[in-house]
Design a protein around this motif. Structure first.
Motif, PDB file in Angstrom:
ATOM      1  N   GLU A  60       0.834  -1.210   0.000  1.00 21.06           N
ATOM      2  CA  GLU A  60       0.000   0.000   0.000  1.00 21.06           C
ATOM      3  C   GLU A  60       0.869   1.262   0.000  1.00 21.06           C
ATOM      4  O   GLU A  60       0.577   2.232  -0.710  1.00 21.06           O
ATOM      5  CB  GLU A  60      -0.931  -0.009   1.201  1.00 21.06           C
ATOM      6  CG  GLU A  60      -2.038  -1.060   1.098  1.00 21.06           C
ATOM      7  CD  GLU A  60      -2.838  -1.197   2.378  1.00 21.06           C
ATOM      8  OE1 GLU A  60      -3.933  -1.786   2.328  1.00 21.06           O
ATOM      9  OE2 GLU A  60      -2.368  -0.722   3.430  1.00 21.06           O
ATOM     10  N   ASP A  61       1.955   1.246   0.795  1.00 18.07           N
ATOM     11  CA  ASP A  61       2.870   2.394   0.827  1.00 18.07           C
ATOM     12  C   ASP A  61       3.555   2.579  -0.526  1.00 18.07           C
ATOM     13  O   ASP A  61       3.737   3.715  -0.996  1.00 18.07           O
ATOM     14  CB  ASP A  61       3.932   2.193   1.914  1.00 18.07           C
ATOM     15  CG  ASP A  61       3.354   2.325   3.318  1.00 18.07           C
ATOM     16  OD1 ASP A  61       2.235   2.859   3.447  1.00 18.07           O
ATOM     17  OD2 ASP A  61       4.021   1.881   4.278  1.00 18.07           O
ATOM     18  N   LEU A  62       3.926   1.455  -1.147  1.00 21.89           N
ATOM     19  CA  LEU A  62       4.588   1.521  -2.447  1.00 21.89           C
ATOM     20  C   LEU A  62       3.639   2.086  -3.505  1.00 21.89           C
ATOM     21  O   LEU A  62       4.045   2.919  -4.332  1.00 21.89           O
ATOM     22  CB  LEU A  62       5.057   0.123  -2.855  1.00 21.89           C
ATOM     23  CG  LEU A  62       5.814  -0.009  -4.185  1.00 21.89           C
ATOM     24  CD1 LEU A  62       7.014   0.927  -4.214  1.00 21.89           C
ATOM     25  CD2 LEU A  62       6.250  -1.447  -4.407  1.00 21.89           C
ATOM     26  N   SER A  81      -4.514   0.690  -9.080  1.00 19.55           N
ATOM     27  CA  SER A  81      -5.817   0.489  -8.447  1.00 19.55           C
ATOM     28  C   SER A  81      -6.140  -1.000  -8.349  1.00 19.55           C
ATOM     29  O   SER A  81      -6.626  -1.481  -7.316  1.00 19.55           O
ATOM     30  CB  SER A  81      -6.898   1.215  -9.250  1.00 19.55           C
ATOM     31  OG  SER A  81      -8.182   0.951  -8.708  1.00 19.55           O
ATOM     32  N   SER A  82      -5.847  -1.749  -9.413  1.00 16.50           N
ATOM     33  CA  SER A  82      -6.080  -3.193  -9.402  1.00 16.50           C
ATOM     34  C   SER A  82      -5.204  -3.879  -8.355  1.00 16.50           C
ATOM     35  O   SER A  82      -5.648  -4.795  -7.661  1.00 16.50           O
ATOM     36  CB  SER A  82      -5.795  -3.797 -10.783  1.00 16.50           C
ATOM     37  OG  SER A  82      -6.782  -3.418 -11.717  1.00 16.50           O
ATOM     38  N   ALA A  83      -3.959  -3.423  -8.242  1.00 12.79           N
ATOM     39  CA  ALA A  83      -3.042  -4.010  -7.258  1.00 12.79           C
ATOM     40  C   ALA A  83      -3.568  -3.810  -5.838  1.00 12.79           C
ATOM     41  O   ALA A  83      -3.498  -4.716  -5.004  1.00 12.79           O
ATOM     42  CB  ALA A  83      -1.654  -3.398  -7.397  1.00 12.79           C
ATOM     43  N   LEU A  84      -4.107  -2.628  -5.568  1.00  9.56           N
ATOM     44  CA  LEU A  84      -4.652  -2.354  -4.237  1.00  9.56           C
ATOM     45  C   LEU A  84      -5.864  -3.235  -3.942  1.00  9.56           C
ATOM     46  O   LEU A  84      -6.035  -3.720  -2.814  1.00  9.56           O
ATOM     47  CB  LEU A  84      -5.035  -0.878  -4.126  1.00  9.56           C
ATOM     48  CG  LEU A  84      -3.867   0.102  -4.020  1.00  9.56           C
ATOM     49  CD1 LEU A  84      -4.352   1.539  -4.171  1.00  9.56           C
ATOM     50  CD2 LEU A  84      -3.130  -0.076  -2.695  1.00  9.56           C
ATOM     51  N   LYS A 204      -9.503 -11.867 -11.304  1.00 11.16           N
ATOM     52  CA  LYS A 204     -10.139 -10.887 -12.194  1.00 11.16           C
ATOM     53  C   LYS A 204      -9.293  -9.631 -12.338  1.00 11.16           C
ATOM     54  O   LYS A 204      -9.161  -9.070 -13.434  1.00 11.16           O
ATOM     55  CB  LYS A 204     -11.532 -10.539 -11.675  1.00 11.16           C
ATOM     56  CG  LYS A 204     -12.572 -11.638 -11.867  1.00 11.16           C
ATOM     57  CD  LYS A 204     -13.965 -11.200 -11.480  1.00 11.16           C
ATOM     58  CE  LYS A 204     -14.117 -11.043  -9.981  1.00 11.16           C
ATOM     59  NZ  LYS A 204     -15.529 -10.744  -9.587  1.00 11.16           N
ATOM     60  N   GLN A 205      -8.724  -9.172 -11.223  1.00  8.93           N
ATOM     61  CA  GLN A 205      -7.860  -7.986 -11.290  1.00  8.93           C
ATOM     62  C   GLN A 205      -6.558  -8.285 -12.032  1.00  8.93           C
ATOM     63  O   GLN A 205      -6.051  -7.429 -12.793  1.00  8.93           O
ATOM     64  CB  GLN A 205      -7.569  -7.472  -9.885  1.00  8.93           C
ATOM     65  CG  GLN A 205      -8.773  -6.949  -9.142  1.00  8.93           C
ATOM     66  CD  GLN A 205      -9.484  -5.815  -9.881  1.00  8.93           C
ATOM     67  OE1 GLN A 205      -8.840  -4.979 -10.516  1.00  8.93           O
ATOM     68  NE2 GLN A 205     -10.809  -5.793  -9.783  1.00  8.93           N
ATOM     69  N   MET A 206      -6.030  -9.490 -11.844  1.00 11.71           N
ATOM     70  CA  MET A 206      -4.818  -9.898 -12.583  1.00 11.71           C
ATOM     71  C   MET A 206      -5.077  -9.874 -14.071  1.00 11.71           C
ATOM     72  O   MET A 206      -4.246  -9.409 -14.856  1.00 11.71           O
ATOM     73  CB  MET A 206      -4.372 -11.297 -12.157  1.00 11.71           C
ATOM     74  CG  MET A 206      -3.672 -11.367 -10.817  1.00 11.71           C
ATOM     75  SD  MET A 206      -3.113 -13.040 -10.441  1.00 11.71           S
ATOM     76  CE  MET A 206      -1.950 -13.320 -11.782  1.00 11.71           C
ATOM     77  N   ALA A 207      -6.236 -10.394 -14.473  1.00 16.23           N
ATOM     78  CA  ALA A 207      -6.586 -10.438 -15.894  1.00 16.23           C
ATOM     79  C   ALA A 207      -6.662  -9.031 -16.478  1.00 16.23           C
ATOM     80  O   ALA A 207      -6.209  -8.781 -17.619  1.00 16.23           O
ATOM     81  CB  ALA A 207      -7.922 -11.167 -16.085  1.00 16.23           C
ATOM     82  N   LYS A 208      -7.185  -8.086 -15.706  1.00 16.31           N
ATOM     83  CA  LYS A 208      -7.270  -6.696 -16.178  1.00 16.31           C
ATOM     84  C   LYS A 208      -5.884  -6.106 -16.379  1.00 16.31           C
ATOM     85  O   LYS A 208      -5.638  -5.400 -17.370  1.00 16.31           O
ATOM     86  CB  LYS A 208      -8.064  -5.853 -15.170  1.00 16.31           C
ATOM     87  CG  LYS A 208      -9.547  -6.193 -15.121  1.00 16.31           C
ATOM     88  CD  LYS A 208     -10.262  -5.330 -14.086  1.00 16.31           C
ATOM     89  CE  LYS A 208     -11.745  -5.661 -14.029  1.00 16.31           C
ATOM     90  NZ  LYS A 208     -12.462  -4.845 -13.015  1.00 16.31           N
ATOM     91  N   ILE A 209      -4.972  -6.395 -15.432  1.00 10.40           N
ATOM     92  CA  ILE A 209      -3.610  -5.883 -15.551  1.00 10.40           C
ATOM     93  C   ILE A 209      -2.919  -6.466 -16.779  1.00 10.40           C
ATOM     94  O   ILE A 209      -2.244  -5.756 -17.531  1.00 10.40           O
ATOM     95  CB  ILE A 209      -2.797  -6.207 -14.274  1.00 10.40           C
ATOM     96  CG1 ILE A 209      -3.335  -5.399 -13.090  1.00 10.40           C
ATOM     97  CG2 ILE A 209      -1.314  -5.918 -14.485  1.00 10.40           C
ATOM     98  CD1 ILE A 209      -2.708  -5.750 -11.760  1.00 10.40           C
ATOM     99  N   ILE A 210      -3.099  -7.765 -16.995  1.00  9.53           N
ATOM    100  CA  ILE A 210      -2.476  -8.436 -18.147  1.00  9.53           C
ATOM    101  C   ILE A 210      -3.006  -7.858 -19.455  1.00  9.53           C
ATOM    102  O   ILE A 210      -2.250  -7.611 -20.409  1.00  9.53           O
ATOM    103  CB  ILE A 210      -2.724  -9.955 -18.085  1.00  9.53           C
ATOM    104  CG1 ILE A 210      -1.981 -10.564 -16.883  1.00  9.53           C
ATOM    105  CG2 ILE A 210      -2.291 -10.642 -19.382  1.00  9.53           C
ATOM    106  CD1 ILE A 210      -2.368 -11.988 -16.589  1.00  9.53           C
TER     107      ILE A 210
END
Length: 213
Positions: A60-62, A81-84, A204-210
């Motif tokens: 979160e800090d990163l 945003s997806s990572a968070l 689902k968030q991983m797929a969006k990032i990819i």
């Protein structure tokens, strides 16, 4: 500045992978601690959860530093945003592993004994959840096909939860389980189901990032 930004994005990715590995281990250790009434494994699970929480805060800090360092392009902003969102779901998976681990002490105090069928079902749910979480740690060649497989696994967990709950009711009717064992087994099924739900959210968030690249 952009090079430094990219380096920190790579660090973010590494921390996410590290957190995923810790959670996968936590699920396995929690169930083993429960099944074997292993106090040392229970302590290891609790210590692992503290590391997971620290890693969550680090991520979160990163993410905050990345956002403050420069004005991110739209793609990077969405990826952060997806990572968070992912790290929130991952931390909750760790919490459910702790829930499972917490039953260990209660079982010992109450001298609770599970039937062989119940033990087998616990082990099966552990293996399904571990496999599902392990699969999302791999970068897929075909994102949509991979996402569908993860979704199928999440549906499978839901099906198994319902199936095991029905067989659990049958054991209750046959008088094979005492009240405490009934409650713990039901709550554990809920924990496993939630692990599946949160893992699906991560996927689902991983797929969006990819897909964003």
């Amino acid at each position: 500045m952009r090079i430094r930004f990219d380096e920190q994005l790579e660090q973010l990715n590494e921390e996410m992978i590290n957190m995923g590995n810790m959670i996968e281990a936590s699920i396995g250790n929690a169930v083993k601690a429960l099944m074997k009434q292993d106090e040392e494994l229970a302590k290891k699970t609790m210590a692992g959860d503290e590391k997971i929480d620290r890693t969550e805060r680090k991520i979160e800090d990163l993410c905050l530093r990345l956002l403050l360092q420069q004005q991110p392009v739209a793609r990077d902003l969405r990826n952060i945003s997806s990572a968070l969102k992912m790290v929130t779901d991952m931390e909750r998976i760790g919490d459910h592993a702790v829930n499972i681990c917490d039953y260990t002490k209660l079982i010992e105090e109450k001298h609770i004994v599970f039937s062989d069928d119940a033990k087998q079902q616990m082990e099966e749910m552990k293996m399904i959840c571990e496999k599902m979480f392990h699969n999302i740690s791999k970068v897929p060649e075909d994102t949509q096909e991979w996402l569908q497989k993860v979704h199928d696994s999440e549906n499978f967990i839901d099906q198994k939860t319902e199936e095991f709950y029905e067989s659990h009711l049958e054991r209750i009717n046959r008088g094979e389980c005492n009240d405490e064992a009934c409650i713990i087994f039901s709550e554990m099924l809920t924990d496993f189901e939630r692990i599946g739900d949160h893992t699906w959210n991560v996927a689902k968030q991983m797929a969006k990032i990819i897909e964003r690249g």
